[in-house]
Design an enzyme around this catalytic site. Structure first.
Site, PDB file in Angstrom:
ATOM      1  N   TYR A 137      47.239  47.440  27.976  1.00  0.00           N
ATOM      2  CA  TYR A 137      47.048  46.227  27.171  1.00  0.00           C
ATOM      3  C   TYR A 137      47.322  46.432  25.683  1.00  0.00           C
ATOM      4  O   TYR A 137      47.151  45.499  24.903  1.00  0.00           O
ATOM      5  CB  TYR A 137      45.599  45.720  27.317  1.00  0.00           C
ATOM      6  N   LYS A 211      43.222  55.417  38.978  1.00  0.00           N
ATOM      7  CA  LYS A 211      44.455  55.471  39.762  1.00  0.00           C
ATOM      8  C   LYS A 211      45.202  56.713  39.294  1.00  0.00           C
ATOM      9  O   LYS A 211      46.408  56.673  39.010  1.00  0.00           O
ATOM     10  CB  LYS A 211      45.263  54.169  39.544  1.00  0.00           C
ATOM     11  N   ASP A 245      42.973  50.720  44.314  1.00  0.00           N
ATOM     12  CA  ASP A 245      43.463  50.053  45.534  1.00  0.00           C
ATOM     13  C   ASP A 245      42.396  50.121  46.631  1.00  0.00           C
ATOM     14  O   ASP A 245      42.083  49.120  47.288  1.00  0.00           O
ATOM     15  CB  ASP A 245      44.819  50.630  45.999  1.00  0.00           C
ATOM     16  N   ASP A 269      40.481  43.677  34.573  1.00  0.00           N
ATOM     17  CA  ASP A 269      40.912  42.278  34.619  1.00  0.00           C
ATOM     18  C   ASP A 269      41.046  41.836  36.070  1.00  0.00           C
ATOM     19  O   ASP A 269      40.530  40.792  36.470  1.00  0.00           O
ATOM     20  CB  ASP A 269      42.260  42.146  33.895  1.00  0.00           C
ATOM     21  N   ASP A 273      38.323  39.289  38.605  1.00  0.00           N
ATOM     22  CA  ASP A 273      38.649  38.047  39.330  1.00  0.00           C
ATOM     23  C   ASP A 273      38.311  38.193  40.813  1.00  0.00           C
ATOM     24  O   ASP A 273      37.794  37.264  41.443  1.00  0.00           O
ATOM     25  CB  ASP A 273      40.140  37.708  39.192  1.00  0.00           C
TER      26      ASP A 273
HETATM   27  C1  IPM Z   1      41.123  37.498  31.034  1.00  0.00           C
HETATM   28  C2  IPM Z   1      42.572  37.041  30.986  1.00  0.00           C
HETATM   29  C3  IPM Z   1      43.302  37.750  29.863  1.00  0.00           C
HETATM   30  C4  IPM Z   1      43.274  39.249  30.152  1.00  0.00           C
HETATM   31  C5  IPM Z   1      44.747  37.261  29.668  1.00  0.00           C
HETATM   32  C6  IPM Z   1      44.807  35.762  29.461  1.00  0.00           C
HETATM   33  C7  IPM Z   1      45.445  37.974  28.551  1.00  0.00           C
HETATM   34  O1  IPM Z   1      43.174  37.223  32.224  1.00  0.00           O
HETATM   35  O2  IPM Z   1      40.426  37.326  30.024  1.00  0.00           O
HETATM   36  O3  IPM Z   1      40.686  37.938  32.094  1.00  0.00           O
HETATM   37  O4  IPM Z   1      44.137  39.751  30.872  1.00  0.00           O
HETATM   38  O5  IPM Z   1      42.369  39.914  29.634  1.00  0.00           O
HETATM   39 MN    MN Z   2      41.793  37.816  33.795  1.00  0.00          MN
END
Ligand code: IPM
Ligand code: MN
Ligand code: NAD
Length: 374
Positions: A137, A211, A245, A269, A273
């Protein structure tokens, strides 16, 4: 009466809708617990960018620095190609204020189905601790044909990086690159925060995602420093190393086996999710970008442009992010009351549209605010 100055950055898409509800609920908590919130508005996002051709003016950083916390909705808009807003605003703020800890709790709530069935009365309660300033990042990269010759520069709270990169492809061959980077103090400090959190939660184990089998330079370094920090500072905790993974395979099958999961930036990240899906959805996933200076609180989800303006946005992730913010400000009782109100709302008969109920974004916010005031 204690007064907190809060920066409000509603951003794009559903951002403004969910931030309005988070503010409403935070105000209800302030009224009940005897403190004041003063909001300073920052209009940044796609609209501002398209009008001024600037994502985040430098002067805004000084104005933000006067605040005690930031509450952000989301950035990202179909009118702007992916990148400039996310990098120029969201990541720029995380880096500028050195918000190295991205705290992403994932908890299940009553009446919210989870894709993996949970035993009766068991609640899912995991926290992803995501390193938030390094890894792939960094924002360092480029592309070119034949030869890439490029200056490299990055500034973080811990260091300034400057250099030059020269790469040769075959003549006329086009390519692109991104640099992933980690520093010893950067990895040590996030490991410390994860260890302290695991201890505070009364856990005996911390899972570290890696990883290093495929990317040994970067993630081998990550393994080495997380392990050294763990051995020196957390001899009471077991540190488990799991390839990311395999982690993604194990999480949906046995989510109750996990507590604190420590991840480098990119894996954090993705895993957050996934965790939010396992716990009940992005509409419930809150986060804090926390540093030693100004911290920023935001839902995990993005701007969800396809449902913006329809009332379908679930504001609970933003409301729970405001609770993380109140806790960070030292208003722990108010934070607990907001969390409890969300819990009680979902335990009752109504729910947001996103979760199969009838409540549009404002109604959901009103109901939670009323429960806070009760
Ligand atoms: C998050 C988002 C951001 C990230 C993106 C929009 C740059 O996905 O805050 O989870 O990858 O950190
Ligand atoms: Mn995200
Ligand atoms: P997203 O999180 O916006 O949406 C993913 C899915 O979840 C969509 O189906 C969306 O409708 C749904 N969803 C998300 N939040 C919801 C909510 N509160 N209530 C109901 N449904 C919800 O992810 P995306 O589609 O990949 O990204 C859209 C834009 O947001 C992109 O520009 C992306 O870069 C940006 N983004 C920003 C942030 C941030 O600002 N922190 C985070 C992620 C994505």
């Amino acid at each position: 009466m204690t007064k907190y100055l809060i920066a409000s950055l509603p951003g794009d898409g559903i951002g403004p809708e969910v931030v309005a509800e988070a503010r409403k609920v935070a105000e209800a908590a302030a009224g009940k617990f005897g403190f004041e919130l003063e909001w300073r508005e920052f209009p940044f996002g796609a609209g501002y960018y398209l009008e001024h051709n600037v994502v985040l003016p430098n002067s805004a950083l000084d104005d933000l620095a006067e605040c005690q916390a930031m509450l952000l909705g989301a950035v990202g808009d179909p009118r702007v190609k992916p990148g400039p807003l996310e990098h120029g605003l969201l990541l720029a703020l995380r880096f500028h204020f050195d918000q190295y800890l991205n705290l992403r709790p994932a908890q299940s709530f009553p009446n919210v189905p989870t894709p993996t069935p949970l035993p009766e009365r068991q609640r899912l309660n995991v926290v992803v601790v995501r390193e938030n300033t390094e890894d792939i990042y960094m924002g360092l990269g480029g592309r070119g044909r034949g030869v890439i010759d490029q200056e490299i520069a990055a500034k973080r709270g811990l260091y300034e990086l400057a250099g030059h990169l020269s790469l040769r492809f075959l003549p006329d061959q086009e390519g692109a690159f991104s640099l992933g980077l980690m520093s010893r103090p950067g990895v040590a400090r996030i490991t410390r925060r994860a260890g302290e959190l695991a201890r505070a939660r009364g856990e005996n184990k911390l899972q570290v995602a890696t990883k290093s089998n495929a990317v040994p330079h970067l993630y081998g370094f990550w393994d080495e420093i997380t392990r050294a920090t763990a051995q020196a500072e957390f001899p009471d905790l077991e540190f488990g190393y799991v390839n990311v993974d395999a982690l993604c395979y194990l999480l949906p099958r046995q989510p109750l086996d996990f507590g604190v999961i420590l991840c480098p930036n990119l894996f954090g990240d993705i895993v957050s999710d996934l965790m939010s899906a396992l716990a009940g959805g992005l509409g419930l996933a809150a986060s804090g970008n926390i540093g030693d200076g100004l911290s920023m609180f935001e839902p995990v989800h993005g701007s969800a442009p396809t449902i913006a303006g329809t009332g379908q946005a679930n504001p609970l992730a933003a409301i729970l992010s405001a609770a993380l913010m109140l806790d960070h400000l030292g208003e722990a009782e108010a934070a607990r009351a907001v969390n409890q109100a969300v819990y009680d709302y979902l335990a009752g008969p109504a729910k947001p549209l996103e979760l199969g109920g009838q409540d549009k974004v404002i109604t959901a916010g009103d109901r939670v605010a009323a429960l806070v005031r009760d």
